[in-house]
Scaffold this active site. Structure first.
Site, PDB file in Angstrom:
ATOM      1  N   GLU A   1      -7.602  -5.298   8.941  1.00 20.59           N
ATOM      2  CA  GLU A   1      -7.187  -4.079   8.239  1.00 20.59           C
ATOM      3  C   GLU A   1      -6.212  -3.249   9.070  1.00 20.59           C
ATOM      4  OE1 GLU A   1      -9.595  -1.718   5.745  1.00 20.59           O
ATOM      5  OE2 GLU A   1     -11.171  -3.208   5.630  1.00 20.59           O
TER       6      GLU A   1
ATOM      7  N   SER B   1       1.772 -14.996   7.703  1.00 24.95           N
ATOM      8  CA  SER B   1       1.915 -13.540   7.588  1.00 24.95           C
ATOM      9  C   SER B   1       0.569 -12.862   7.797  1.00 24.95           C
ATOM     10  CB  SER B   1       2.468 -13.145   6.213  1.00 24.95           C
ATOM     11  OG  SER B   1       1.570 -13.505   5.192  1.00 24.95           O
TER      12      SER B   1
ATOM     13  N   ASN C   1      -5.192  -2.822  15.871  1.00 27.30           N
ATOM     14  CA  ASN C   1      -5.033  -1.550  16.581  1.00 27.30           C
ATOM     15  C   ASN C   1      -3.660  -1.421  17.216  1.00 27.30           C
ATOM     16  OD1 ASN C   1      -7.643  -1.136  15.798  1.00 27.30           O
ATOM     17  ND2 ASN C   1      -8.476  -0.830  17.856  1.00 27.30           N
TER      18      ASN C   1
ATOM     19  N   PHE D   1      -9.919  -9.098  -1.530  1.00 27.47           N
ATOM     20  CA  PHE D   1      -8.555  -8.607  -1.296  1.00 27.47           C
ATOM     21  C   PHE D   1      -7.792  -9.742  -0.631  1.00 27.47           C
ATOM     22  CE2 PHE D   1      -5.493  -6.431   1.519  1.00 27.47           C
ATOM     23  CZ  PHE D   1      -4.927  -5.487   0.670  1.00 27.47           C
TER      24      PHE D   1
END
Length: 625
Positions: A433, A194, A436, A187
């Site tokens: 991903e 970025s 938090n 992925f």
């Protein structure tokens, strides 16, 4: 690493000023949402979305999901033992970590087990597992080797997940058999400029003169499986025509290394998950067939978000396994180690540590299977709950493993016990991903947007009071009842075990208080709420505590209802967790509105700016004044 750290419209447009009442996420305002804005507030079965509106919605919480058919349960019973045996007898996590590479025998065995295609349909070469079945196997992996888990997850949880979710029949038939039979996937979103701000990616793809290919140029960093992947989901800016103007929008592409022009840098030297392959990936004039656009030109952001949202429950499942393994190691040590004439487990301080570790693991596991179960049951609104599961699991796993090391003492610090490796591996889970920090803002802002649609409807009602008397009076009655302290909250007594009814009643009451706090925040800050990150974090923290409490109350009530072995222990775990989590919520909500907290937030902001402006701690050493 495992994709981008992104959640909120690329981070740069968290809340565009589309309304003075509530911030709305650009790109998410589809024709359907426009219709909802005209026809009334959006409705949802999501517990967390409704929490921000002060409404208790039990649909996706009570009863605890039971999504497995008899055949699926039987399949799990056949799959889990050989996978556990493989990780106990074949995989060597210490050697993988030392060599920064998964041993060849382990890799071959994982492919033979079908571990790289768990959710691919059987007719396309995979095992065809449901989300719940996938969670159970991922939990086993997480208990043994998180580095291997990242290799597996980067491949299927995000690497080719876009093909599963958005691929057309031809794309699925061409690529899915390959990713289940030896070809790795990756992925590719994050770039040097970025991370959380995915909207700022520079990689570009322009249509070639022949009209049959896109020419792709750019680079990606921290890509898990980046050096070994043959098939990649790559995100790039593409020019599109909109309202007579040419604008850039992100598009997702299926890119093969064999297309030419694709290269990788050397493996990164990382703090943890060392055996997973993490590299930069470069694209130089890569000719990508137009047939390899995934999800449509300009829809890349939607594709990326759905991939990440769809896979977060797997992280919670893996880390539930990690916590379970660490607790077992700590408990065994506490039960056998003697100090001052007693086993460690006889000391109150150690008992409290083990209890809190067990509570965190229990809640993490409850979240993983609640989210996956809802997904398998066809739920559409689970994104906030999935985000909470990732945040909670990664924070909890760090705490549990850290405390396991503390219980083992000096022995825990030694490499031989394996816990120092696990702690290093765990640190990345709070970053990738969706960091938090960003995910907490995502929970708060998305919940506020949902709550704000109700306030907009009320505003419209007051413009034409004759036609909306019912809404106005019901709202006025609700507010008046809350103002005099008569609001009782939802009656959850029929949903939980008798032993948990007190906690459930408290939860029902706090749901209403959460909604009132959100309304007060909106009235005070309006569209400027996006800048109030200290306030948003408190609302998100309260949401995490409320949802985890609902999850454990539901799970323990299921155990009691079915008279499962250990049901009494589960009831104690749930009661203990709810006691502490629900006890934190009033203070978190109070901090969103009381003057003292607001002043403290401003003080912290000023201190942080000073430190940043001066490049570190301003205060000189006291010895040299």
């Amino acid at each position: 690493m495992k994709g981008a750290k992104l959640v909120l419209c690329g981070g740069r447009c968290l809340v565009p000023k589309t309304t003075a009442v509530v911030p709305l996420c650009s790109g998410a305002r589809s024709a359907a949402s426009e219709a909802q804005a005209r026809n009334g507030p959006r409705q949802s079965a999501s517990f967390t979305l409704n929490l921000f509106r002060g409404r208790f919605e039990p649909t996706q919480v009570f009863p605890f999901p039971e999504p497995l058919s008899d055949d699926q349960r039987q399949m799990l019973q056949e799959l889990v033992p050989p996978v556990e045996k493989f990780f106990q007898e074949v995989n060597d996590p210490a050697k993988n970590d030392e060599n920064s590479k998964i041993e060849e025998g382990t890799v071959a065995g994982l492919w033979d087990l079908g571990a790289f295609g768990l959710q691919v349909p059987g007719e396309l070469g995979g095992l065809g597992l449901s989300n719940t079945q996938y969670a159970r196997l991922v939990e086993v992996v997480g208990a043994h080797d998180l580095g291997v888990g990242i290799t597996l997850g980067a491949h299927q949880s995000i690497g080719f997940k876009g093909i599963l979710l958005f691929g057309n029949p031809q794309q699925k038939e061409h690529y899915l058999p390959r990713v289940t039979s030896g070809e790795y996937a990756a992925f590719c979103l994050t770039e040097p400029s970025s991370g959380s701000d995915a909207g700022s990616i520079k990689t570009r793809a322009v249509l070639a003169p022949d009209g049959k290919h896109f020419i792709l140029n750019g680079s990606k960093i921290w890509i898990s499986n980046g050096g070994i992947a043959e098939i990649m989901t790559v995100f790039a800016q593409t020019p599109i025509e909109k309202d007579g103007k040419t604008v850039d929008k992100v598009t997702a592409f299926i890119v093969e290394r064999s297309f030419g022009g694709v290269s990788s840098g050397p493996p990164e030297n990382k703090m943890g998950i060392k055996c997973s392959n993490t590299t930069e990936v470069y694209y130089e004039d890569v000719r990508v067939p137009v047939e390899n656009v995934l999800g449509g030109v300009g829809n890349g952001f939607k594709v990326a978000m759905n991939i990440l949202n769809n896979g977060r429950f797997g992280m919670a499942a893996a880390l539930a396994g990690t916590q379970r393994a660490a607790i077992a190691q700590a408990a065994q040590h506490a039960a056998t180690r003697v100090q001052f004439g007693k086993h460690l487990a006889e000391f109150g301080a150690v008992q409290e540590k083990l209890a809190r570790m067990a509570m965190l693991q229990y809640a993490t596991e409850a979240l993983a299977y609640m989210v996956s179960g809802n997904m398998d049951s066809g739920a559409q609104d689970y994104h906030l709950e999935a985000a909470i599961s990732k945040v909670f699991a990664s924070d909890s796993a760090w705490t549990v493993v850290d405390e396991a090391i503390q219980i083992l003492g000096g022995m825990g610090y030694m490499k031989a016990t394996g816990l120092e490796r696990v702690l290093r591996d765990l640190r990345i889970f709070r970053i990738f991903e969706g960091t938090n920090d960003i995910l907490r803002l995502f929970v708060a802002l998305t919940g506020i947007q949902f709550a704000g649609s109700h306030l907009q409807e009320l505003q419209r009602a007051f413009k034409n009071p004759t036609a909306h008397l019912g809404l106005i009076f019901s709202e006025a009655g609700r507010r008046a009842t809350a103002a005099v302290g008569l609001a009782r909250g939802a009656d959850l007594s029929s949903l939980v075990a008798p032993e948990l009814r007190g906690a459930a009643a408290e939860l029902g009451k706090l749901v209403g208080e959460h909604g009132r706090a959100v309304e007060a925040v909106l009235l005070r800050h309006g569209r400027g709420v996006v800048e109030q990150q200290c306030v948003l974090n408190r609302l998100a923290g309260a949401a995490v505590d409320a949802y985890t409490s609902a999850a454990v109350l539901s799970r323990a009530s299921r155990a009691a209802r079915r008279s499962l072995p250990g049901a009494a222990h589960e009831l104690r775990l749930a009661a203990a967790w709810a006691e502490e989590a629900l006890g934190r919520i009033p203070a978190q909500l109070a901090a969103t509105r009381d003057a003292r907290s607001q002043a403290h937030f401003q003080r912290l902001g000023a201190l942080g700016r000073d430190v940043a402006d001066q490049g570190g701690q301003l205060c000189p050493n006291p010895l040299y004044l």
